[in-house]
Design an enzyme around this catalytic site. Structure first.
Site, mmCIF file in Angstrom:
data_model
loop_
_atom_site.group_PDB
_atom_site.id
_atom_site.type_symbol
_atom_site.label_atom_id
_atom_site.label_comp_id
_atom_site.label_asym_id
_atom_site.label_seq_id
_atom_site.Cartn_x
_atom_site.Cartn_y
_atom_site.Cartn_z
ATOM 1 C CG HIS A 132 3.665 -5.677 1.118
ATOM 2 N ND1 HIS A 132 3.826 -6.757 1.363
ATOM 3 C CD2 HIS A 132 4.976 -5.138 1.033
ATOM 4 C CE1 HIS A 132 5.155 -7.144 1.189
ATOM 5 N NE2 HIS A 132 5.710 -6.261 1.017
ATOM 6 C CB CYS A 134 4.463 -8.693 4.504
ATOM 7 S SG CYS A 134 2.749 -8.125 4.432
#
Length: 368
Positions: free
Chosen positions: A312, A34
């Site tokens: 994330h 990510c």
């Protein structure tokens, strides 16, 4: 991967407002990639960067013997998105991610990586490739040029004449110039040193704003005691005042908020969830030498999570007149007023762990 429900949902949500020729594609995650996906989306919606990269692709797509590198992989990926028959969907940036891992062992593990480190690595790597190509064109048949670049020499000698380093289109988009001024408090002599930057890393404080962070970045610091400055005029160590100013603002201003801080008592890094307001329109005045520059926010890489070693990344992107949220494969329309939910938290402990980490601003006066 075929277009899923998210794609058609997005098309329905935008309806007639879907911008002509634009593409909104999610990127598949290959196990903690990510950090890469969020930066790629910000760069894809950095229009001057995308246009130059697509031009590079069209100029080089027929060069059969050219070896694959990070630039060709990225150009290929952007072209895949840009030339897609569909307006929305998901693309797997597999070749690009494999190339990143091959190029840099830092990104080989499946551990949580830093999006800012990745952005730095990527831009510098692309510059290296473009410089090597330019120098190969300038002096075909000599390998010394690329060897000199590989050895870190920026000034090249061609036929005995010193040659300035090549200014690439990445420099034209992202490079700004800082000037570091040191004033000796004894003789008042000012020593100025210029240095280039692709992004500004700024310290953050609780309940502050980008403007105040940049003000602190440019504030005057006194050098004394063990930090005295060696003044060439006085030929000795002297007390001095030092400050950093932006001499030439870049077309695309990238600001990295230092949200990860090493805490000596803990012996580890801690994430600072401080509330730092970043406006949609930013004026650089007190940080800039003799000028004003106005910028407009077009992308934010957001770190989601409470600590530095896990979490994330997602990105918010402004495309034409609307905002979108890219979270790996998923793309959603996003209300502009909700951008402020990513400023950070005014309390030390908060359930909201989604904080703006890298900001991308476009210079409104620098559109060329």
């Amino acid at each position: 991967m075929v277009m899923g429900a998210t794609g058609s949902k997005l098309e329905k949500a935008l309806g007639d407002q879907f911008p002509e020729g634009e593409r909104y594609f999610g990127l598949e995650n290959f196990g903690n990639t990510c950090y890469c996906n969020s930066v790629l989306q910000a760069l894809y919606f950095c229009v001057p960067f995308r246009e130059q990269l697509l031009e590079y692709y069209s100029n080089n797509k027929n060069v059969g013997e050219a070896e694959e590198n990070l630039l060709t992989c990225l150009a290929d990926l952007f072209n895949q998105i840009n030339s897609s028959k569909k307006k929305t969907g998901v693309i797997a940036p597999k070749r690009f991610v494999q190339r990143v891992k091959k190029q840099n062992e830092l990104f080989r593990s499946y551990m949580h990586q830093d999006a800012h480190e990745f952005l730095n690595f990527l831009l510098n790597e692309l510059v290296d490739i473009l410089e090597k190509e330019a120098n190969a064109k300038d002096s075909p048949g000599t390998s010394s040029q690329s060897e000199k670049i590989a050895n870190g020499s920026s000034h090249l000698h061609v036929n005995g004449v010193q040659k300035e380093p090549h200014i690439t289109w990445i420099h034209k988009s992202f490079q700004g110039l800082l000037t570091n001024e040191t004033r000796c408090l004894r003789c008042e002599t000012v020593t100025a040193r210029d240095e280039t930057f692709f992004d500004l890393s700024v310290d953050i404080e609780q309940n502050s704003s980008i403007t105040s962070c940049l003000k602190n970045f440019s504030s005057t610091e006194t050098l004394n005691a063990e930090d005295k400055f060696f003044c060439d005029k006085c030929c000795s160590l002297q007390e001095a005042q030092k400050r950093m100013k932006i001499k030439k603002p870049p077309n695309v201003l990238v600001i990295h908020l230092k949200r990860f801080k090493y805490i000596e008592q803990l012996g580890r890094y801690k994430k600072l969830s401080y509330r730092v307001v970043f406006p949609l329109e930013l004026k650089l005045s007190n940080t800039l030498e003799n000028a004003d520059a106005e910028y407009s926010l077009f992308a934010v890489v957001v770190h989601v999570g409470s600590g530095p070693n896990h979490g994330h990344y997602i990105s918010l992107v402004k495309s034409h007149s609307h905002w979108l949220l890219f979270d790996d494969e998923n793309v959603d329309i996003f209300d502009e007023s909700a951008v402020q939910t990513f400023f950070g938290s005014a309390q030390e402990y908060s359930s909201n762990t989604d904080h703006g980490y890298i900001l991308f601003y476009e210079n409104l006066g620098g559109r060329s």
